[in-house]
Write a protein that holds these residues in place. Structure first.
Motif, mmCIF file in Angstrom:
data_model
loop_
_atom_site.group_PDB
_atom_site.id
_atom_site.type_symbol
_atom_site.label_atom_id
_atom_site.label_comp_id
_atom_site.label_asym_id
_atom_site.label_seq_id
_atom_site.Cartn_x
_atom_site.Cartn_y
_atom_site.Cartn_z
ATOM 1 N N ALA A 77 26.437 3.251 -44.660
ATOM 2 C CA ALA A 77 27.154 4.342 -43.997
ATOM 3 C C ALA A 77 28.661 4.170 -44.181
ATOM 4 N N LYS A 78 29.143 2.933 -44.092
ATOM 5 C CA LYS A 78 30.573 2.682 -44.320
ATOM 6 C C LYS A 78 30.971 3.105 -45.731
ATOM 7 N N THR A 79 30.119 2.793 -46.700
ATOM 8 C CA THR A 79 30.405 3.151 -48.089
ATOM 9 C C THR A 79 30.363 4.663 -48.295
ATOM 10 N N LEU A 80 29.336 5.309 -47.756
ATOM 11 C CA LEU A 80 29.169 6.746 -47.967
ATOM 12 C C LEU A 80 30.176 7.607 -47.211
ATOM 13 N N PHE A 81 30.481 7.217 -45.978
ATOM 14 C CA PHE A 81 31.247 8.112 -45.112
ATOM 15 C C PHE A 81 32.648 7.635 -44.749
ATOM 16 N N ALA A 82 32.933 6.344 -44.859
ATOM 17 C CA ALA A 82 34.216 5.839 -44.353
ATOM 18 C C ALA A 82 35.008 5.063 -45.394
ATOM 19 N N ASN A 83 34.681 5.232 -46.668
ATOM 20 C CA ASN A 83 35.406 4.532 -47.732
ATOM 21 C C ASN A 83 35.528 3.041 -47.449
ATOM 22 N N ASP A 84 34.443 2.452 -46.971
ATOM 23 C CA ASP A 84 34.373 1.024 -46.652
ATOM 24 C C ASP A 84 35.383 0.578 -45.598
ATOM 25 N N SER A 85 35.851 1.494 -44.768
ATOM 26 C CA SER A 85 36.770 1.140 -43.678
ATOM 27 C C SER A 85 36.050 0.228 -42.694
ATOM 28 N N GLU A 86 36.717 -0.826 -42.292
ATOM 29 C CA GLU A 86 36.113 -1.792 -41.368
ATOM 30 C C GLU A 86 36.291 -1.401 -39.907
ATOM 31 N N ASP A 87 37.165 -0.422 -39.618
ATOM 32 C CA ASP A 87 37.420 -0.095 -38.211
ATOM 33 C C ASP A 87 36.990 1.308 -37.812
ATOM 34 N N ALA A 88 36.285 2.019 -38.679
ATOM 35 C CA ALA A 88 35.845 3.378 -38.355
ATOM 36 C C ALA A 88 34.432 3.348 -37.783
ATOM 37 N N ALA A 89 34.278 3.957 -36.616
ATOM 38 C CA ALA A 89 32.938 4.138 -36.050
ATOM 39 C C ALA A 89 32.331 5.374 -36.699
ATOM 40 N N ILE A 90 31.075 5.269 -37.064
ATOM 41 C CA ILE A 90 30.365 6.418 -37.637
ATOM 42 C C ILE A 90 29.266 6.771 -36.655
ATOM 43 N N ILE A 91 29.404 7.947 -36.035
ATOM 44 C CA ILE A 91 28.404 8.380 -35.053
ATOM 45 C C ILE A 91 27.623 9.556 -35.618
ATOM 46 N N VAL A 92 26.371 9.610 -35.276
ATOM 47 C CA VAL A 92 25.502 10.712 -35.675
ATOM 48 C C VAL A 92 25.179 11.487 -34.409
ATOM 49 N N MET A 93 25.463 12.789 -34.432
ATOM 50 C CA MET A 93 25.265 13.627 -33.244
ATOM 51 C C MET A 93 24.208 14.687 -33.525
ATOM 52 N N TRP B 202 37.473 6.743 -26.246
ATOM 53 C CA TRP B 202 36.658 5.786 -26.987
ATOM 54 C C TRP B 202 36.753 6.039 -28.492
ATOM 55 N N LEU B 203 36.647 7.303 -28.888
ATOM 56 C CA LEU B 203 36.719 7.657 -30.309
ATOM 57 C C LEU B 203 38.144 7.494 -30.825
ATOM 58 N N GLU B 204 38.260 7.117 -32.083
ATOM 59 C CA GLU B 204 39.570 6.972 -32.724
ATOM 60 C C GLU B 204 39.668 7.962 -33.875
ATOM 61 N N THR B 205 40.889 8.247 -34.307
ATOM 62 C CA THR B 205 41.090 9.289 -35.315
ATOM 63 C C THR B 205 40.454 8.961 -36.660
ATOM 64 N N SER B 206 40.185 7.708 -36.951
ATOM 65 C CA SER B 206 39.539 7.370 -38.223
ATOM 66 C C SER B 206 38.018 7.479 -38.154
ATOM 67 N N ASP B 207 37.476 7.778 -36.976
ATOM 68 C CA ASP B 207 36.029 7.814 -36.799
ATOM 69 C C ASP B 207 35.400 9.014 -37.495
ATOM 70 N N VAL B 208 34.119 8.862 -37.805
ATOM 71 C CA VAL B 208 33.382 9.870 -38.553
ATOM 72 C C VAL B 208 32.238 10.394 -37.698
ATOM 73 N N TYR C 23 39.110 13.826 -36.047
ATOM 74 C CA TYR C 23 37.907 13.133 -36.505
ATOM 75 C C TYR C 23 37.509 13.609 -37.889
ATOM 76 N N ASN C 24 36.928 12.719 -38.652
ATOM 77 C CA ASN C 24 36.355 13.090 -39.938
ATOM 78 C C ASN C 24 34.949 13.612 -39.681
ATOM 79 N N VAL C 25 34.553 14.650 -40.380
ATOM 80 C CA VAL C 25 33.234 15.250 -40.174
ATOM 81 C C VAL C 25 32.488 15.253 -41.495
#
Length: 191
Positions: free
Chosen positions: A43-59, A133-139, A158-160
């Motif tokens: 998920a980090k690779t697909l959605f967050a460009n391997d960012s180590e500090d981005a939370a990826i949530i599925v809604m 809780w959410l940060e601007t780099s989150d997906v 947020y990134n979508v």
């Protein structure tokens, strides 16, 4: 009250006091712990460009079906024209490993409460302190039921990410070639 009602009430109170605050909701886990323990590498690779500090949530919204109510107003608010039966809609927010971060709602099933409207409401009222809780780099990974709120989520920083859906009658996504076309092109190049 009957014995069953007292038991159910007691169980509900115990769950809300002893379970929910420790295991469900945005405040039960830190952003860093969630990213470290509940965001998969793919998920980090697909959605967050391997960012180590981005939370990826599925809604996604889900359904809890109900029996028909004798209360006319409640029956009207909980009746889903889409599913042709009474229901309420909780909004479930999970990590990419399936970890349940939060369950918000339930919301009525009337036409005003689709996934997009529920999400806009959650962000607007800062449900469970999710905006802190959410940060601007989150997906936020969402399906097409959220298409009317994508711009709003992006305005919040947020990134979508939304899966590409095929147009009716199409067999391949825009910009992609079918396996047959790729194989055909490769065999022609080999001649």
């Amino acid at each position: 009250k009957s014995q069953v009602q007292r038991c159910i009430h007691s169980a509900r109170v115990s769950l809300m006091q002893d379970f929910v605050p420790h295991f469900i909701g945005f405040q039960h886990i830190s952003h860093e712990d969630f990213v470290r323990n509940h965001t998969t590498p793919i998920a980090k690779t697909l959605f967050a460009n391997d960012s180590e500090d981005a939370a990826i949530i599925v809604m996604d919204g889900t359904y809890i079906y109900l029996q028909k109510s004798a209360d006319y107003e409640f029956q009207r608010l909980s009746y889903s024209l889409h599913k042709n039966r009474p229901l309420v809609k909780p909004m479930v927010i999970v990590g990419t490993d399936g970890y349940i971060l939060s369950v918000l709602g339930p919301y009525f099933a009337n036409g005003k409460n689709n996934d997009a409207a529920i999400t806009k409401h959650m962000i607007s009222v800062n449900a469970e302190g999710m905006n802190e809780w959410l940060e601007t780099s989150d997906v936020c990974v969402v399906d097409r039921g959220f298409r009317d709120v994508v711009d709003f989520l992006r305005e919040q920083g947020y990134n979508v990410e939304m899966p590409v859906y095929l147009k009716k009658g199409s067999k391949t996504a825009p910009g992609r070639r079918s396996q047959r076309q790729q194989t055909s092109n490769q065999s022609e190049m080999g001649r």
